[in-house]
Design an enzyme around this catalytic site. Sequence first.
Site, PDB file in Angstrom:
ATOM      1  N   LYS A   1     -23.393  67.473  14.151  1.00  0.00           N
ATOM      2  CA  LYS A   1     -23.523  68.895  13.824  1.00  0.00           C
ATOM      3  C   LYS A   1     -24.696  69.068  12.863  1.00  0.00           C
ATOM      4  O   LYS A   1     -24.808  68.334  11.878  1.00  0.00           O
ATOM      5  CB  LYS A   1     -22.218  69.370  13.186  1.00  0.00           C
ATOM      6  CG  LYS A   1     -22.108  70.857  12.923  1.00  0.00           C
ATOM      7  CD  LYS A   1     -20.704  71.174  12.406  1.00  0.00           C
ATOM      8  CE  LYS A   1     -20.465  72.670  12.250  1.00  0.00           C
ATOM      9  NZ  LYS A   1     -19.078  72.945  11.811  1.00  0.00           N
TER      10      LYS A   1
ATOM     11  N   SER B   1     -16.500  75.969  14.461  1.00  0.00           N
ATOM     12  CA  SER B   1     -17.941  76.150  14.475  1.00  0.00           C
ATOM     13  C   SER B   1     -18.717  74.935  14.974  1.00  0.00           C
ATOM     14  O   SER B   1     -19.933  74.994  15.181  1.00  0.00           O
ATOM     15  CB  SER B   1     -18.430  76.476  13.061  1.00  0.00           C
ATOM     16  OG  SER B   1     -18.133  75.402  12.163  1.00  0.00           O
TER      17      SER B   1
ATOM     18  N   SER C   1     -12.660  74.141  12.480  1.00  0.00           N
ATOM     19  CA  SER C   1     -13.935  73.979  13.186  1.00  0.00           C
ATOM     20  C   SER C   1     -14.168  72.607  13.797  1.00  0.00           C
ATOM     21  O   SER C   1     -15.152  72.420  14.511  1.00  0.00           O
ATOM     22  CB  SER C   1     -15.099  74.327  12.253  1.00  0.00           C
ATOM     23  OG  SER C   1     -15.120  75.713  11.995  1.00  0.00           O
TER      24      SER C   1
END
Length: 479
Positions: free
Chosen positions: A88, A163, A187
């Site tokens: 990420k 996310s 997330s």
Amino acid sequence: MDATLTSRGTDLATLSLVEAAAAVADGSVTSLALTEACLDRIARHDLGLNTVIWTEAETALEAARKADRARAAGEALGPLHGVPMAHKDMYYQAGRLSTCGSAIRADFRPDYTATVIERLEAAGAITFAGLNMAEFAQNPTGHNRHFGDCLNPWNGDFITGGSSSGSGAAVAARFTFMALGSDTGGSIRLPASCCGVTGLKPTQGRVSRYGAMPLSFSCDNVGPLTRSARDCARVMRVMAGPDPRDRTAAQVPVPDYEAKLDGDLRGTRIGIPDTWFMEDVDEPIMAATEAALAVLQARGATLVRLTLPMIEDIAAYSAILGRCEAAAIHAQWMRERPQDYAIHLSARLFPPLGIPAPYYIEAQSRRGPILRAFAKEVFGAVDLLATPTIPMRIPTRLETDIDAGTPGAVERFMGVSRNTRLLNYLGLPAISVPCGFDDRGLPVGLQLIGRPFGEGRVLHAADALQCDTDWHERMPDLA
């Protein structure tokens, strides 16, 4: 090349992390071949998925060659030696891009590296890409107006979960053997559920957050998304533990999680909540959840129905804590660059500025007493809790597009994280593991929740489920 690799064909990117590490260690596969396989899949398929923000292919290939030379020279190998990984795009790496999925940090290159990246690389892993994500890690769906939405590899019309959208989609698409996510309200677990992979949110403080973009001082967690619970166990042994650069990192010994994965659940009590988490669950989700629970029961677990205490209080305090801290972190940028935030993000960041300080202090001060009472009452009766990760069938990107003004989008948007966000207030470890598919062919996740620092038991139960099911081995058709 051994029989396992031969049976998978020539696409080495479809191996699990543990299989890939073993193949490099025994010499049946090179790190260079693994890295080339991941880069090749990205080149062939990512245009249709939009999981990757940046890659450093040549740097990664040279690191792979170095890893292969080290093995050939008989050097000591770490548990992740030569395994390529993408993460990420909010984990800082000195000199490398770290966009945080935002316009504000589109060109940001930090001068220091996150502890978790350092530990993975010290164990032999190779970092080769930064993955798409929700803007500043602040939505449960994965929408991103700046870099474009990441698409669910099972069906691009539907959300990836957020996310850590790129992390979930990239692991599912076999672009990477593991991806770091972050979890402030679900997330890691949400994209794991939506994309059909395994994602672990550790206990608050179990993994250092130094060098990770902050969202909420009290609720942020660093954790992995992988193909399996065994993969999670391998990387958690490397990632977890105290860190002098992060005073919130717990001073608690880290066990060998992987060594304890024996599939035996005899004596394990699994609680099934009769409120909140199991309310208004869509029928295909409930069917998959019950089937997974039956597998765990057959493995020796005892199922216990129970009522969870203080859930409404936890929900209220959770909302106050996370929103106020996010607003504080972004206050200066919101004053200076409000136009650079997506509509749905501004809608989350501005209202908390009106929450009175005593409310925030109350939410913070009640956290410890509530956790102690919850743990005593719940984990005195059971060892784990089991719930659907997402209680609804996965909605489409359009159905949850707040910026487009889609009717009902706000309700669906918030409904996605109903079963995950409360656990960040409590700081409990939780994992999402694939447990089937719904009536539209989209993945369903089972959430297993443990007591503080109970990652070992959570991983043990998740692995037991994966011993008798193959949901985690299913791959989307990217042709």
